[in-house]
Design a protein around this motif. Structure first.
Motif, PDB file in Angstrom:
ATOM      1  N   PHE A   7       0.835  -1.311   0.173  1.00  0.00           N
ATOM      2  CA  PHE A   7       0.054  -0.020   0.035  1.00  0.00           C
ATOM      3  C   PHE A   7       0.789   1.354   0.036  1.00  0.00           C
ATOM      4  O   PHE A   7       0.430   2.150  -0.741  1.00  0.00           O
ATOM      5  N   GLN A 145      -5.822   0.810  -4.079  1.00  0.00           N
ATOM      6  CA  GLN A 145      -5.666   0.304  -2.858  1.00  0.00           C
ATOM      7  C   GLN A 145      -7.310  -0.298  -2.485  1.00  0.00           C
ATOM      8  O   GLN A 145      -7.328  -1.711  -2.095  1.00  0.00           O
ATOM      9  N   GLN A 348      -7.096  -2.768   7.593  1.00  0.00           N
ATOM     10  CA  GLN A 348      -7.315  -4.024   6.445  1.00  0.00           C
ATOM     11  C   GLN A 348      -7.891  -5.023   6.968  1.00  0.00           C
ATOM     12  O   GLN A 348      -8.867  -5.782   6.140  1.00  0.00           O
TER      13      GLN A 348
END
Length: 458
Positions: A7, A145, A348
């Motif tokens: 990321f 993302q 996440q």
């Protein structure tokens, strides 16, 4: 590379536009011609792109695996694969998310470099130009993302897998868990004077009349006066967007527009006041232009809110009522008031109430940094995620000091690590498979590189 680094690299890959021009100028100053060094699908990677990303990496302390001359263009190429798939899959990012993200980035850049003037001098651009560059790059980065999250969303691990992984780790490889905090807040939004609201509405009515009389175009007025930095430079235009991606009040009016020649009534949203012009409708999506104006909050109104919060804080300390009761009844923050004021953090792995200090809004982090558990900060003001000035008091609900992970106390941390490793492996396999089905052409000097992903050289 773990998923977090992936990321991070996606941010570097997409945001190189901020330094690409200055890098290209430097290259040209040395009489070196910029050139296309890779082609991935129908996307070209320039030498200046690589140099700009190298500079960004140096500024952020990124260490590249292997030879940077090979790994940097490879990572740019990988992000182009993700971005292309996101476009194919119609991954969307809301305009409000983009605007919020850009403003946060600008605030961070200013805090690092010292002032707006220094930032403009360093970038050799005006603030409006910096915002324009950041907006496109932020949207692309968020799409990358979101695409990565979509690919790994179904991965899960069992407790047995976590225990096996922890038992296999050498003692010096056991991860360190940083300090984490849980924070509750009570927010008060300073009252905007009716006179100021009337002023803003009068301006918007004037814009409508000028367009109707043919004195100016909606696009010109949006560029000159709209306070939405994400759309102002495009004449106020929002690209095709679904109803669910817009503020409800804004969407209700926008989706009822039928005549592109007419301008909507004034609409109040959580961001301010708008007028809207229809551009086109396509199925369940709409393209519109808008002009946003934000009423200014007076210093007097801010001071009144701070004084009120100071009084509330005193009553809580005197046990007249609890922080939780006040947060539920008094707080204006709709994201926390139904949870006793407890802030939550999206990771996440999902939502959690635990934050590392670096992940909190900077004003909140400063306010609670020196508090003991259960203590309440002095009132302070900040800009919330919707771009509005709010006044806040914060309570430190819990603090877990940094320590080496244990399977009993930090099972979730270890589970997240194992989950991340599996996600990393899945993304690696996806990239390799995608390379095989994508047209790739490399400059000859890159054919002997040792790449992280196989299949680039054919």
């Amino acid at each position: 590379m773990n998923l977090r680094n992936i990321f991070t690299l996606s941010a570097l890959c997409i945001t190189t536009s901020l330094t690409a021009q200055s890098t290209a100028d430097s290259i040209n100053a040395n009489s070196i011609v910029d050139e296309v060094i890779w082609v991935v699908g129908d996307e070209a990677i320039l030498k200046s792109d690589v140099e700009a990303m190298r500079i960004e990496g140096q500024q952020q302390g990124i260490r590249w695996n292997g030879d940077p001359d090979c790994s940097i263009p490879e990572q740019i190429a990988v992000q182009k694969l993700f971005l292309n798939q996101a476009i194919i899959d119609s991954v969307e990012v809301t305009e409000s998310e983009i605007t919020q993200g850009v403003e946060q980035q600008i605030e961070y850049m200013i805090s690092v470099i010292g002032s707006k003037e220094k930032l403009e001098e360093y970038q050799k651009k005006s603030m409006s130009q910096i915002r324009s560059d950041l907006r496109d790059s932020y949207r692309d980065r968020q799409m990358v993302q979101e695409m990565q999250r979509k690919l790994v969303k179904d991965i899960s691990v069992t407790p047995a897998e976590v225990r096996r992984y922890f038992q296999s780790l050498p003692q010096d490889s056991i991860p360190y868990v940083p300090t984490e905090v849980e924070v509750q807040i009570i927010a008060q939004t300073p009252r905007v004077e009716q006179e100021e609201i009337d002023r803003v509405k009068s301006e918007l009515r004037d814009y409508t009349e000028r367009v109707t009389r043919g004195e100016s175009s909606f696009q010109t007025l949006a560029r000159l006066y709209s306070e939405d930095p994400g759309t102002a430079r495009r004449g106020g235009e929002l690209d095709y967007t679904g109803r669910g991606m817009l503020d409800p009040a804004f969407a209700n009016v926008a989706f009822n527009l039928t005549d592109p020649k007419k301008i909507s009534k004034i609409v109040e949203s959580e961001f301010g006041y708008h007028i809207i012009q229809l551009v086109d409708k396509r199925g369940d999506k709409i393209k519109v232009r808008h002009i946003l104006r934000k009423p200014m909050v007076s210093d007097e109104a801010i001071q009144k809110s701070l004084v009120r919060l100071d009084s509330i804080r005193a009553d809580i300390v005197d046990n007249k009522f609890t922080f939780e009761q006040a947060a539920t009844i008094i707080s204006d923050d709709k994201d926390t008031r139904n949870n006793n004021g407890l802030m939550s953090n999206t990771t996440q792995q999902g939502r959690t109430s635990r934050f590392q200090l670096r992940d909190l809004p900077s004003e909140v982090a400063r306010a609670i940094d020196t508090l003991q558990i259960g203590q309440i900060s002095q009132p302070f003001q900040m800009i919330n995620e919707r771009g509005k000035t709010v006044c806040v008091i914060a309570k430190l609900k819990n603090r877990t000091e940094g320590h080496k992970a244990t399977i009993t106390e930090d099972f979730q941390v270890m589970k997240d690590i194992v989950t991340e490793k599996q996600r990393e492996e899945l993304l690696h396999k996806w990239v390799v498979k995608k390379i095989r089905s994508t047209y790739v052409r490399l400059n000859e000097r890159y054919r002997d590189c040792k790449f992280e992903y196989e299949g680039w050289v054919r």
